[in-house]
Design a protein around this motif. Sequence first.
Motif, PDB file in Angstrom:
ATOM      1  N   SER A 125      29.944  49.890  49.445  1.00  0.00           N
ATOM      2  CA  SER A 125      31.343  50.565  49.001  1.00  0.00           C
ATOM      3  C   SER A 125      32.049  49.624  48.153  1.00  0.00           C
ATOM      4  N   LEU A 126      32.870  50.495  47.289  1.00  0.00           N
ATOM      5  CA  LEU A 126      33.731  49.584  46.275  1.00  0.00           C
ATOM      6  C   LEU A 126      34.640  48.852  46.994  1.00  0.00           C
ATOM      7  N   GLU A 127      34.909  49.167  48.072  1.00  0.00           N
ATOM      8  CA  GLU A 127      35.990  48.360  48.725  1.00  0.00           C
ATOM      9  C   GLU A 127      35.214  47.094  49.382  1.00  0.00           C
ATOM     10  N   GLU A 128      34.162  47.067  49.727  1.00  0.00           N
ATOM     11  CA  GLU A 128      33.354  45.904  50.008  1.00  0.00           C
ATOM     12  C   GLU A 128      33.023  45.132  48.560  1.00  0.00           C
ATOM     13  N   ARG A 129      32.781  45.749  47.564  1.00  0.00           N
ATOM     14  CA  ARG A 129      32.507  45.239  46.244  1.00  0.00           C
ATOM     15  C   ARG A 129      33.641  44.424  45.751  1.00  0.00           C
ATOM     16  N   THR A 130      34.879  45.070  45.966  1.00  0.00           N
ATOM     17  CA  THR A 130      36.092  44.122  45.239  1.00  0.00           C
ATOM     18  C   THR A 130      36.323  42.980  46.242  1.00  0.00           C
ATOM     19  N   TYR A 131      36.235  43.202  47.492  1.00  0.00           N
ATOM     20  CA  TYR A 131      36.433  41.928  48.428  1.00  0.00           C
ATOM     21  C   TYR A 131      35.425  40.835  48.043  1.00  0.00           C
ATOM     22  N   GLU A 132      34.282  41.300  48.011  1.00  0.00           N
ATOM     23  CA  GLU A 132      33.074  40.207  47.446  1.00  0.00           C
ATOM     24  C   GLU A 132      33.520  39.687  45.970  1.00  0.00           C
ATOM     25  N   PHE A 133      34.081  40.445  45.087  1.00  0.00           N
ATOM     26  CA  PHE A 133      34.492  39.965  43.707  1.00  0.00           C
ATOM     27  C   PHE A 133      35.686  38.860  43.949  1.00  0.00           C
ATOM     28  N   ALA A 134      36.693  39.065  44.856  1.00  0.00           N
ATOM     29  CA  ALA A 134      37.857  38.252  45.091  1.00  0.00           C
ATOM     30  C   ALA A 134      37.212  37.001  45.954  1.00  0.00           C
ATOM     31  N   LYS A 135      36.292  37.071  46.919  1.00  0.00           N
ATOM     32  CA  LYS A 135      35.846  36.106  47.532  1.00  0.00           C
ATOM     33  C   LYS A 135      34.930  35.284  46.760  1.00  0.00           C
ATOM     34  N   ASN A 136      34.217  35.712  45.804  1.00  0.00           N
ATOM     35  CA  ASN A 136      33.192  34.946  45.011  1.00  0.00           C
ATOM     36  C   ASN A 136      34.221  34.411  43.778  1.00  0.00           C
ATOM     37  N   CYS A 137      35.127  35.001  43.510  1.00  0.00           N
ATOM     38  CA  CYS A 137      36.147  34.212  42.576  1.00  0.00           C
ATOM     39  C   CYS A 137      36.567  33.034  43.139  1.00  0.00           C
ATOM     40  N   ARG A 138      37.083  33.016  44.444  1.00  0.00           N
ATOM     41  CA  ARG A 138      37.562  32.061  45.249  1.00  0.00           C
ATOM     42  C   ARG A 138      36.565  30.853  45.322  1.00  0.00           C
ATOM     43  N   SER A 139      35.170  31.348  45.586  1.00  0.00           N
ATOM     44  CA  SER A 139      34.297  30.253  45.835  1.00  0.00           C
ATOM     45  C   SER A 139      34.181  29.614  44.262  1.00  0.00           C
ATOM     46  N   MET A 140      34.124  30.218  43.316  1.00  0.00           N
ATOM     47  CA  MET A 140      33.751  29.680  41.974  1.00  0.00           C
ATOM     48  C   MET A 140      34.813  28.612  41.674  1.00  0.00           C
TER      49      MET A 140
ATOM     50  N   GLN B 161      45.785  32.044  38.749  1.00  0.00           N
ATOM     51  CA  GLN B 161      45.921  33.093  38.194  1.00  0.00           C
ATOM     52  C   GLN B 161      44.935  34.217  38.730  1.00  0.00           C
ATOM     53  N   LEU B 162      43.611  33.620  38.363  1.00  0.00           N
ATOM     54  CA  LEU B 162      42.541  34.315  38.891  1.00  0.00           C
ATOM     55  C   LEU B 162      42.377  34.869  40.272  1.00  0.00           C
ATOM     56  N   ILE B 163      42.787  33.753  41.107  1.00  0.00           N
ATOM     57  CA  ILE B 163      42.959  34.092  42.436  1.00  0.00           C
ATOM     58  C   ILE B 163      43.724  35.494  42.844  1.00  0.00           C
ATOM     59  N   ARG B 164      44.992  35.034  42.285  1.00  0.00           N
ATOM     60  CA  ARG B 164      46.018  36.174  42.469  1.00  0.00           C
ATOM     61  C   ARG B 164      45.460  37.525  42.100  1.00  0.00           C
ATOM     62  N   SER B 165      44.817  37.682  40.743  1.00  0.00           N
ATOM     63  CA  SER B 165      44.611  38.904  40.201  1.00  0.00           C
ATOM     64  C   SER B 165      43.168  39.346  40.932  1.00  0.00           C
ATOM     65  N   SER B 166      42.262  38.581  41.256  1.00  0.00           N
ATOM     66  CA  SER B 166      41.059  39.267  41.824  1.00  0.00           C
ATOM     67  C   SER B 166      41.495  39.764  43.236  1.00  0.00           C
ATOM     68  N   GLY B 167      42.275  38.969  43.933  1.00  0.00           N
ATOM     69  CA  GLY B 167      42.819  39.415  45.447  1.00  0.00           C
ATOM     70  C   GLY B 167      43.574  40.756  45.291  1.00  0.00           C
ATOM     71  N   SER B 168      44.068  41.063  44.081  1.00  0.00           N
ATOM     72  CA  SER B 168      45.105  42.080  43.999  1.00  0.00           C
ATOM     73  C   SER B 168      44.281  43.471  43.726  1.00  0.00           C
ATOM     74  N   VAL B 169      42.971  43.122  42.935  1.00  0.00           N
ATOM     75  CA  VAL B 169      42.020  44.289  42.893  1.00  0.00           C
ATOM     76  C   VAL B 169      41.725  44.619  44.235  1.00  0.00           C
ATOM     77  N   ALA B 170      41.225  43.855  44.852  1.00  0.00           N
ATOM     78  CA  ALA B 170      40.719  44.407  46.533  1.00  0.00           C
ATOM     79  C   ALA B 170      42.049  44.850  47.090  1.00  0.00           C
ATOM     80  N   ALA B 171      42.962  44.318  47.312  1.00  0.00           N
ATOM     81  CA  ALA B 171      44.118  45.071  48.094  1.00  0.00           C
ATOM     82  C   ALA B 171      44.611  46.147  47.347  1.00  0.00           C
ATOM     83  N   ASN B 172      44.538  46.302  46.162  1.00  0.00           N
ATOM     84  CA  ASN B 172      45.098  47.637  45.685  1.00  0.00           C
ATOM     85  C   ASN B 172      44.143  48.717  45.850  1.00  0.00           C
TER      86      ASN B 172
END
Length: 117
Positions: free
Chosen positions: A8-23, A39-50
Amino acid sequence: MKNSPSYSLEERTYEFAKNCRSMVRTLPNNFSIREDARQLIRSSGSVAANYLEANEALSSKDKLYRMKVARKEVKESGLWLQLLEDSNLGNSDQIRSLNNEAIAIRKILSSIILKLS
């Protein structure tokens, strides 16, 4: 990233935020890189949250608004990723992969927004 139809896109946005944090954890610790990474951590997490909030929206107007915010945040994530990639940190492939994922998510969100409008 998973490629199964049940991904799902919900999982995909979560994985995106998680992978940004790992990087981000692999980046050197200097002021400009640290600020871009924050800033990347904030915006990537906001994608998943929104996106998550859009799926729980109380009205169609609220859902459309949250989708637009998620799209805005993923576009912002792309900016921070591009700045980090241009810093020649030695992990350009990982950053480029995340940026490609940001572009893919943005396109999906744009498509959803068109259908909701």
